[in-house]
Write a protein that holds these residues in place. Structure first.
Motif, PDB file in Angstrom:
ATOM      1  N   ALA A  39       0.837  -1.209   0.000  1.00 57.20           N
ATOM      2  CA  ALA A  39       0.000   0.000   0.000  1.00 57.20           C
ATOM      3  C   ALA A  39       0.868   1.254   0.000  1.00 57.20           C
ATOM      4  CB  ALA A  39      -0.924  -0.017   1.207  1.00 57.20           C
ATOM      5  N   ARG A  40       1.894   1.274   0.842  1.00 61.09           N
ATOM      6  CA  ARG A  40       2.779   2.447   0.904  1.00 61.09           C
ATOM      7  C   ARG A  40       3.529   2.630  -0.417  1.00 61.09           C
ATOM      8  NH1 ARG A  40       3.744   0.108   5.910  1.00 61.09           N
ATOM      9  NH2 ARG A  40       5.734  -0.774   5.200  1.00 61.09           N
ATOM     10  N   MET A  44      -1.500   3.764  -2.000  1.00 59.90           N
ATOM     11  CA  MET A  44      -2.907   3.411  -1.866  1.00 59.90           C
ATOM     12  C   MET A  44      -3.228   3.119  -0.417  1.00 59.90           C
ATOM     13  SD  MET A  44      -3.282   0.735  -5.069  1.00 59.90           S
ATOM     14  CE  MET A  44      -4.993   0.359  -4.611  1.00 59.90           C
ATOM     15  N   THR A  45      -4.519   2.995  -0.146  1.00 57.19           N
ATOM     16  CA  THR A  45      -4.922   2.559   1.180  1.00 57.19           C
ATOM     17  C   THR A  45      -4.700   1.051   1.290  1.00 57.19           C
ATOM     18  OG1 THR A  45      -7.214   2.084   0.549  1.00 57.19           O
ATOM     19  CG2 THR A  45      -6.704   4.341   1.264  1.00 57.19           C
ATOM     20  N   GLU A  46      -4.487   0.582   2.509  1.00 58.94           N
ATOM     21  CA  GLU A  46      -4.280  -0.848   2.703  1.00 58.94           C
ATOM     22  C   GLU A  46      -5.540  -1.624   2.322  1.00 58.94           C
ATOM     23  OE1 GLU A  46      -2.932  -3.846   6.296  1.00 58.94           O
ATOM     24  OE2 GLU A  46      -2.136  -1.797   6.225  1.00 58.94           O
ATOM     25  N   GLY A  48      -7.618  -0.837  -0.039  1.00 57.81           N
ATOM     26  CA  GLY A  48      -7.658  -0.916  -1.495  1.00 57.81           C
ATOM     27  C   GLY A  48      -6.720  -1.988  -2.032  1.00 57.81           C
TER      28      GLY A  48
END
Length: 221
Positions: A39-40, A44-46, A48
């Motif tokens: 995600a990082r 993105m969001t985790e 997502g």
């Protein structure tokens, strides 16, 4: 649904496909990874990322593994499965052809393919034990599908079974070395323990590799 909505949906599908390919590439190049790390890296969001990972896991391309830590709770990471190898560029057929060309001896090449057939018999023979012909045919279909052959089985009360393969992962090798096709035919006969005849072959210009199992149809050999 109007044209604009369809265009937006298609754009979304392409974007999601691109994101999943990026995730697969990261797992390929960076190794087993946490959803948080992915995600990082992707910005993105985790949640997502996990949605994409769940889809890839459902498709059989990634799996969740547990990594034991010296201290604290076990860590959960995502890793690529064997099936994911088909999604990345490969040049195995070129290497195989180069090696076979270097042998430059028909008898030795025949021995190479015969040895491969023996190994496959040893690997898959036990899976056929104490099964009916129908079960053996379905087991063979599962084996070939896992290898990427895209199998379809048709059952006929009089003619037995028609076993169709719509893809050949070793097509470039089979085009040059007919031993590959002959060894597959002999492998099928020994695994199934019944009459098997090839009626169509991709390497000979056919639209598929087709086999009659338990029938009286003449072979194309």
């Amino acid at each position: 649904m109007d044209g604009k909505d369809r265009a937006n949906m298609e754009q979304t599908r392409r974007h999601e496909g691109s994101t999943r390919q990026t995730i697969l590439t990261l797992l390929k190049t960076r190794g087993p990874s946490h959803a948080g790390y992915l995600a990082r890296t992707l910005g993105m969001t985790e949640m997502g990322v996990r949605r994409h990972l769940n889809t890839l896991e459902k498709d059989g391309f990634v799996e969740l593994s547990v990594v034991r830590q010296p201290m604290g709770r076990p860590s959960h990471v995502y890793t690529l499965t064997e099936a994911s190898a088909a999604l990345f560029p490969s040049n195995y057929h070129t290497l195989t052809l180069d090696l076979l060309d270097e042998l430059d001896d028909r008898q030795v090449i025949d021995q190479v393919f015969e040895g491969r057939k023996r190994k496959l018999l040893e690997r898959y023979g036990p899976r056929m034990s104490e099964k009916s012909l129908e079960q053996r045919v379905q087991e063979l279909a599962a084996i070939q599908n896992k290898g990427g052959y895209m199998v379809e089985v048709e059952a006929h009360s009089v003619e037995g079974y028609v076993f169709n393969e719509y893809n050949c992962p070793i097509a470039r090798v089979a085009d040059r070395y007919q031993q590959a096709c002959q060894c597959e035919l002999e492998l099928f006969r020994q695994l199934l323990g019944t009459r098997v005849e090839r009626t169509e072959c991709l390497a000979k210009g056919g639209g598929r590799c087709s086999y009659q199992i338990g029938s009286q149809v003449s072979a194309d050999e």
